[in-house]
Scaffold this motif. Structure first.
Motif, PDB file in Angstrom:
ATOM      1  N   SER A   1      39.985  39.541  36.929  1.00  0.00           N
ATOM      2  CA  SER A   1      40.513  38.395  36.192  1.00  0.00           C
ATOM      3  C   SER A   1      41.649  38.871  35.318  1.00  0.00           C
ATOM      4  CB  SER A   1      39.418  37.745  35.331  1.00  0.00           C
ATOM      5  OG  SER A   1      38.990  38.639  34.310  1.00  0.00           O
ATOM      6  N   ALA A   2      42.418  37.931  34.815  1.00  0.00           N
ATOM      7  CA  ALA A   2      43.480  38.226  33.856  1.00  0.00           C
ATOM      8  C   ALA A   2      43.694  36.998  32.993  1.00  0.00           C
ATOM      9  CB  ALA A   2      44.774  38.611  34.571  1.00  0.00           C
ATOM     10  N   ARG A   3      44.019  37.226  31.740  1.00  0.00           N
ATOM     11  CA  ARG A   3      44.262  36.109  30.822  1.00  0.00           C
ATOM     12  C   ARG A   3      45.568  35.406  31.156  1.00  0.00           C
ATOM     13  NH1 ARG A   3      46.687  36.054  25.742  1.00  0.00           N
ATOM     14  NH2 ARG A   3      46.650  38.333  25.573  1.00  0.00           N
TER      15      ARG A   3
ATOM     16  N   ARG B   1      41.187  42.578  33.998  1.00  0.00           N
ATOM     17  CA  ARG B   1      39.822  43.095  33.966  1.00  0.00           C
ATOM     18  C   ARG B   1      39.349  43.310  35.400  1.00  0.00           C
ATOM     19  NH1 ARG B   1      35.738  41.792  29.821  1.00  0.00           N
ATOM     20  NH2 ARG B   1      37.206  40.206  29.129  1.00  0.00           N
ATOM     21  N   LEU B   2      38.864  44.527  35.677  1.00  0.00           N
ATOM     22  CA  LEU B   2      38.395  44.867  37.021  1.00  0.00           C
ATOM     23  C   LEU B   2      36.951  45.334  36.955  1.00  0.00           C
ATOM     24  CD1 LEU B   2      41.416  46.990  38.369  1.00  0.00           C
ATOM     25  CD2 LEU B   2      41.104  44.505  38.484  1.00  0.00           C
ATOM     26  N   THR B   3      36.151  44.915  37.932  1.00  0.00           N
ATOM     27  CA  THR B   3      34.784  45.390  38.081  1.00  0.00           C
ATOM     28  C   THR B   3      34.675  46.111  39.418  1.00  0.00           C
ATOM     29  OG1 THR B   3      33.908  43.542  36.786  1.00  0.00           O
ATOM     30  CG2 THR B   3      32.358  44.745  38.179  1.00  0.00           C
ATOM     31  N   PHE B   4      34.144  47.348  39.372  1.00  0.00           N
ATOM     32  CA  PHE B   4      34.045  48.191  40.560  1.00  0.00           C
ATOM     33  C   PHE B   4      32.584  48.374  40.965  1.00  0.00           C
ATOM     34  CE2 PHE B   4      38.110  49.350  38.781  1.00  0.00           C
ATOM     35  CZ  PHE B   4      38.902  49.662  39.874  1.00  0.00           C
ATOM     36  N   GLU B   5      32.345  48.320  42.258  1.00  0.00           N
ATOM     37  CA  GLU B   5      31.062  48.701  42.842  1.00  0.00           C
ATOM     38  C   GLU B   5      31.351  49.507  44.088  1.00  0.00           C
ATOM     39  OE1 GLU B   5      28.607  45.334  43.609  1.00  0.00           O
ATOM     40  OE2 GLU B   5      28.533  44.688  41.503  1.00  0.00           O
ATOM     41  N   GLY B   6      30.738  50.686  44.193  1.00  0.00           N
ATOM     42  CA  GLY B   6      30.980  51.541  45.342  1.00  0.00           C
ATOM     43  C   GLY B   6      32.437  51.919  45.515  1.00  0.00           C
ATOM     44  N   GLY B   7      33.153  51.970  44.401  1.00  0.00           N
ATOM     45  CA  GLY B   7      34.555  52.367  44.432  1.00  0.00           C
ATOM     46  C   GLY B   7      35.539  51.244  44.648  1.00  0.00           C
ATOM     47  N   GLU B   8      35.054  50.031  44.918  1.00  0.00           N
ATOM     48  CA  GLU B   8      35.946  48.923  45.268  1.00  0.00           C
ATOM     49  C   GLU B   8      35.907  47.828  44.209  1.00  0.00           C
ATOM     50  OE1 GLU B   8      36.898  46.083  49.163  1.00  0.00           O
ATOM     51  OE2 GLU B   8      35.101  47.330  49.102  1.00  0.00           O
TER      52      GLU B   8
ATOM     53  N   GLU C   1      32.446  53.167  39.413  1.00  0.00           N
ATOM     54  CA  GLU C   1      31.452  52.142  39.095  1.00  0.00           C
ATOM     55  C   GLU C   1      31.667  51.649  37.667  1.00  0.00           C
ATOM     56  OE1 GLU C   1      29.036  50.947  41.060  1.00  0.00           O
ATOM     57  OE2 GLU C   1      29.143  52.384  42.740  1.00  0.00           O
ATOM     58  N   GLY C   2      31.560  50.322  37.481  1.00  0.00           N
ATOM     59  CA  GLY C   2      31.624  49.767  36.141  1.00  0.00           C
ATOM     60  C   GLY C   2      32.774  48.801  35.961  1.00  0.00           C
ATOM     61  N   GLU C   3      33.115  48.591  34.696  1.00  0.00           N
ATOM     62  CA  GLU C   3      34.109  47.576  34.339  1.00  0.00           C
ATOM     63  C   GLU C   3      35.154  48.182  33.420  1.00  0.00           C
ATOM     64  OE1 GLU C   3      33.660  42.981  33.129  1.00  0.00           O
ATOM     65  OE2 GLU C   3      33.009  44.358  31.539  1.00  0.00           O
ATOM     66  N   VAL C   4      36.396  47.726  33.591  1.00  0.00           N
ATOM     67  CA  VAL C   4      37.474  48.187  32.718  1.00  0.00           C
ATOM     68  C   VAL C   4      38.352  47.005  32.329  1.00  0.00           C
ATOM     69  CG1 VAL C   4      38.904  48.829  34.723  1.00  0.00           C
ATOM     70  CG2 VAL C   4      39.420  49.782  32.467  1.00  0.00           C
ATOM     71  N   LEU C   5      38.712  46.973  31.056  1.00  0.00           N
ATOM     72  CA  LEU C   5      39.664  45.994  30.542  1.00  0.00           C
ATOM     73  C   LEU C   5      40.950  46.740  30.196  1.00  0.00           C
ATOM     74  CD1 LEU C   5      40.524  43.205  29.370  1.00  0.00           C
ATOM     75  CD2 LEU C   5      39.547  43.981  27.190  1.00  0.00           C
TER      76      LEU C   5
END
Length: 365
Positions: A256-258, A244-251, A224-228
């Motif tokens: 996005s990417a610059r 950049r990935l955002t996870f909810e419930g493992g998925e 869960e959460g966000e990682v850059l």
């Protein structure tokens, strides 16, 4: 021949693959790495092993993949049969042109990986090691002269691996007893995951040369959460920046990417498992002190963590835990040297790159 090449071969044969007399050994390498292949064969002869050599060329692979229909890939049964009769495998990487396969259609790359997943599983049932030859193409991508890159590679390879293993074991012990891990870095990374019941591993001079990480697998549906990921990731010759990935419930639910977001999308759309995490790794090899666009080295850098989307290694998954499965395993890296910490079960175990078992550790910011 450079004595460092012979030393590299000695480490691969004796320490990593632990080759013994009579072992059937498969060596796979590109032509640019011929010096290391010669040194490996010399060492295999001294041991009394029975080797076979397969040259791997990116130009030939490119030609084949561009000519293939994506629907036509099938498992290479003859390769699988060879692996089933192999005692030890030594894979050597090295490139004259890292972008050689950049114009291969993505669907072909994915189809090939899917067709040959069983080969990767078979490889993990034998003694194996993968390594890097300091080839000109890799040196160029790292922004280094060939001579400077050779120095870099051999410094990373020829280390006191018993000492390195002991250092890493302290983090492995922390992960082994952990339930939840939290990764925080700057304003854009705050990620939690359960590792309860998973298996923590110590990578020193085993399957990767160089080694230098403590790693495990997250419980797939707990992330869960966000990682850059603030370090670049090369994918088929394209450089993905600031993924950049955002996870909810493992998925992964947002990404996005610059730069080269389409390459990131290609990775995540490989299959359902590609949207989940298969690995959490902590880089601990401070002999690797710079980013070189080579994941074998970059993921081991001290003061970093890496997360892999896709397949989880079977030996990191507990017997009663779900294993994330995918045709890919793609690592991404975050620098943890500043404004960052790793928290395990509510306790800070690393802050700004310094572990709690090292001098200078500060539990509070």
């Amino acid at each position: 021949m450079d004595d460092r090449v012979r030393r590299h071969a000695e480490i691969l044969v004796e320490q990593c693959a632990e080759v013994e007399q009579g072992d059937m050994v498969r060596v796979v390498a590109p032509p640019v790495a011929e010096d290391l292949v010669v040194a490996v064969y010399e060492k295999l002869g001294e041991v009394g092993a029975r080797p076979t050599l397969s040259w791997r060329g990116s130009r030939a692979t490119r030609a084949y993949d561009r000519a293939m229909d994506a629907e036509g890939y099938e498992r290479a049964d003859h390769t699988l049969a060879m692996l089933e009769e192999t005692d030890a495998y030594i894979g050597i990487n090295g490139s004259r042109n890292l972008a050689e396969r950049s114009d291969v259609p993505g669907e072909n790359v994915t189809a090939n990986r899917r067709a040959n997943e069983e080969l990767q599983e078979a490889l993990r049932d034998i003694r194996w090691v993968g390594t890097q030859y300091p080839a000109p193409g890799n040196a160029q991508k790292a922004g280094m002269s060939t001579a400077a890159y050779e120095d870099f590679v051999y410094r990373a390879v020829d280390r006191d691996w018993d000492e390195q293993r002991a250092f890493q074991s302290q983090m492995v012990d922390i992960l082994r007893d952990a339930s939840e891990v939290r990764i925080v870095s700057g304003d854009h990374t705050d990620l939690r995951m359960s590792v309860d019941g998973m298996v923590a591993k110590n990578d020193a001079d085993d399957n990767n040369m160089p080694g230098g990480e403590a790693f495990t697998a997250p419980v797939p549906d707990t992330v869960e959460g966000e990682v850059l990921f603030d370090q670049p990731r090369m994918w088929r010759g394209e450089e993905i920046l600031d993924a950049r990935l955002t996870f909810e419930g493992g998925e992964v639910v947002e990404y996005s990417a610059r730069q080269n977001e389409d390459a990131l999308e290609e990775i995540l759309e490989t299959d359902d498992g590609a949207k989940r995490l298969g690995e959490l790794g902590v880089g601990m090899n401070r002999g690797i002190d710079r980013f070189t666009y080579n994941m074998l080295f970059d993921e081991k850098m001290g003061d970093t963590i890496h997360l892999a989307v896709g397949n989880a290694y079977p030996d990191t998954v507990g017997e009663d835990r779900e294993r994330n499965e995918s045709a890919i395993h793609v690592d991404f890296i975050t620098d943890m040297s500043e404004d960052s910490y790793i928290e395990v079960d509510g306790e800070i175990v690393q802050r700004n790159g310094t572990f709690r078992f090292e001098d200078g550790f500060e539990a509070e910011a």
